[in-house]
Design a protein around this motif. Structure first.
Motif, mmCIF file in Angstrom:
data_model
loop_
_atom_site.group_PDB
_atom_site.id
_atom_site.type_symbol
_atom_site.label_atom_id
_atom_site.label_comp_id
_atom_site.label_asym_id
_atom_site.label_seq_id
_atom_site.Cartn_x
_atom_site.Cartn_y
_atom_site.Cartn_z
ATOM 1 N N HIS A 46 -38.066 20.950 -33.464
ATOM 2 C CA HIS A 46 -39.451 20.593 -33.758
ATOM 3 C C HIS A 46 -39.394 19.426 -34.733
ATOM 4 O O HIS A 46 -38.294 18.962 -35.050
ATOM 5 C CB HIS A 46 -40.258 21.783 -34.292
ATOM 6 C CG HIS A 46 -39.804 22.331 -35.609
ATOM 7 N ND1 HIS A 46 -38.540 22.840 -35.824
ATOM 8 C CD2 HIS A 46 -40.450 22.450 -36.818
ATOM 9 C CE1 HIS A 46 -38.437 23.261 -37.074
ATOM 10 N NE2 HIS A 46 -39.584 23.030 -37.709
ATOM 11 N N HIS A 68 -40.708 18.827 -38.006
ATOM 12 C CA HIS A 68 -40.889 18.853 -39.456
ATOM 13 C C HIS A 68 -39.803 18.011 -40.124
ATOM 14 O O HIS A 68 -38.717 17.816 -39.574
ATOM 15 C CB HIS A 68 -40.862 20.296 -39.973
ATOM 16 C CG HIS A 68 -42.090 21.076 -39.571
ATOM 17 N ND1 HIS A 68 -42.102 22.444 -39.448
ATOM 18 C CD2 HIS A 68 -43.348 20.651 -39.259
ATOM 19 C CE1 HIS A 68 -43.329 22.838 -39.083
ATOM 20 N NE2 HIS A 68 -44.091 21.767 -38.962
ATOM 21 N N ASP A 108 -37.598 18.291 -42.288
ATOM 22 C CA ASP A 108 -36.232 18.780 -42.521
ATOM 23 C C ASP A 108 -35.418 18.947 -41.237
ATOM 24 O O ASP A 108 -34.291 19.436 -41.285
ATOM 25 C CB ASP A 108 -36.260 20.101 -43.311
ATOM 26 C CG ASP A 108 -37.236 21.128 -42.735
ATOM 27 O OD1 ASP A 108 -38.223 20.721 -42.077
ATOM 28 O OD2 ASP A 108 -37.023 22.334 -42.931
ATOM 29 N N HIS A 109 -35.985 18.530 -40.106
ATOM 30 C CA HIS A 109 -35.273 18.706 -38.832
ATOM 31 C C HIS A 109 -35.040 17.407 -38.071
ATOM 32 O O HIS A 109 -34.272 17.389 -37.113
ATOM 33 C CB HIS A 109 -36.021 19.707 -37.941
ATOM 34 C CG HIS A 109 -36.084 21.083 -38.521
ATOM 35 N ND1 HIS A 109 -35.197 22.086 -38.184
ATOM 36 C CD2 HIS A 109 -36.897 21.617 -39.472
ATOM 37 C CE1 HIS A 109 -35.476 23.182 -38.888
ATOM 38 N NE2 HIS A 109 -36.500 22.923 -39.676
ATOM 39 N N HIS A 132 -44.901 28.321 -35.333
ATOM 40 C CA HIS A 132 -44.536 27.569 -36.534
ATOM 41 C C HIS A 132 -44.892 26.094 -36.341
ATOM 42 O O HIS A 132 -45.222 25.390 -37.301
ATOM 43 C CB HIS A 132 -43.048 27.735 -36.817
ATOM 44 C CG HIS A 132 -42.518 26.891 -37.915
ATOM 45 N ND1 HIS A 132 -42.687 27.204 -39.249
ATOM 46 C CD2 HIS A 132 -41.832 25.720 -37.891
ATOM 47 C CE1 HIS A 132 -42.122 26.264 -39.989
ATOM 48 N NE2 HIS A 132 -41.600 25.353 -39.201
ATOM 49 N N ASP A 172 -37.027 27.337 -36.157
ATOM 50 C CA ASP A 172 -37.928 27.906 -37.156
ATOM 51 C C ASP A 172 -38.860 28.967 -36.583
ATOM 52 O O ASP A 172 -39.731 29.470 -37.288
ATOM 53 C CB ASP A 172 -38.738 26.798 -37.852
ATOM 54 C CG ASP A 172 -37.896 26.034 -38.866
ATOM 55 O OD1 ASP A 172 -36.657 26.249 -38.881
ATOM 56 O OD2 ASP A 172 -38.446 25.222 -39.625
#
Ligand SMILES: [Zn+2]
Length: 262
Positions: A77, A79, A81-82, A182, A201
């Motif tokens: 996904h 976000h 941090d990914h 999420h 996540d």
């Protein structure tokens, strides 16, 4: 602000013959995501690429048996941090629902707490995460690094992954699962022959985040129903240590009870 200098920015742990877990230990635990390298007989895969504080590719290639082999970058996904290093890869795959976001990230794009919306910070505290200091990094990657210069680059997808598609590495073939809740285009990867699920996540053994832009408890409930029906035995999440099926069912039951009581 005085932060220590990190010895090493990334940390790798070999999980099985073909799988390596990579993390950024000096990122606040909230945004410290798991990056999964799987080395296949035909091609390699990196599932998620961290925050992008420093270039990731040189480190990743230093871990690979054959750095010249084709590698697919799969984003579970989009976000912050990914998807930090998606722009460092030639093959970039994501679910259609988050392709625009990966090309042009519109969410959090800073290492500073001051740039995080108060409501979001409260959501993280409520979920059980420790408070964040001035920045999301707890050490500098090298002397002279200026966190003010951090930017999440993003990059357009070169291919899309939808529910039912397969990611084929030769000796490892993963079924793509759409796992929204999420995030709208969250995906997991399930390998039938080993029972290994990369759940990202959608489920990990830490505080789950289900309240915020693009999040939906109704979608999350459907995702949990799907996970319960899946013969997964080992679950590698997007954060925190891996766990087994019994723990997965425990985590799911905890959140379902929480939502039922709301
Ligand atoms: Zn996330």
């Amino acid at each position: 602000m005085t932060l220590p200098i990190a010895d090493q920015w990334f940390q790798a742990t070999k999980v099985d013959a073909d799988t390596t877990l990579i993390i950024e230990p000096h990122i606040h635990v909230l945004e410290q995501a798991n990056m999964w390298l799987v080395e296949g007989s035909e091609r390699d895969m990196i599932l998620d690429t961290g925050m992008g504080v420093i270039p990731f590719r040189p480190y990743l290639d230093s871990l690979r048996k054959d750095p010249g082999k084709e590698i697919m970058c799969v984003s579970s996904h989009t976000h912050i941090d990914h998807i930090g290093a998606v722009h460092e890869f030639d093959i970039r795959l994501v679910h259609p629902a988050e392709a625009d976001e990966m090309a042009h990230p519109s969410g959090l794009n800073s290492l500073f707490r001051r740039d995080m919306p108060e409501r979001l910070l409260q959501t993280f505290l409520d979920a059980g995460y420790p408070p964040i200091g001035e920045t999301l990094i707890e050490a500098l990657p090298y002397e002279g690094y200026d966190p003010e210069n951090y930017r999440l680059h993003g990059a357009p997808a070169t291919g899309l992954l939808s529910h039912g598609d397969h990611v084929d590495l030769g000796n490892h073939v993963y079924q793509v699962l759409h796992l929204p809740g999420h995030s709208p285009g969250g995906i997991g990867l399930f390998e039938e022959k080993t029972g290994i699920l990369f759940a990202a996540d959608a489920i990990y053994d830490g505080p789950l985040i289900y309240e915020g832009p693009g999040m939906s408890v109704d979608d999350y409930r459907a995702t949990f129903d799907l996970l319960k029906s899946l013969p997964a035995t080992t679950i590698h999440g997007g954060h925190d240590p891996s766990f087994d099926r019994a723990r997965m069912l425990e985590i799911i039951a905890h959140y379902e009870a929480l939502w039922d009581a709301a």
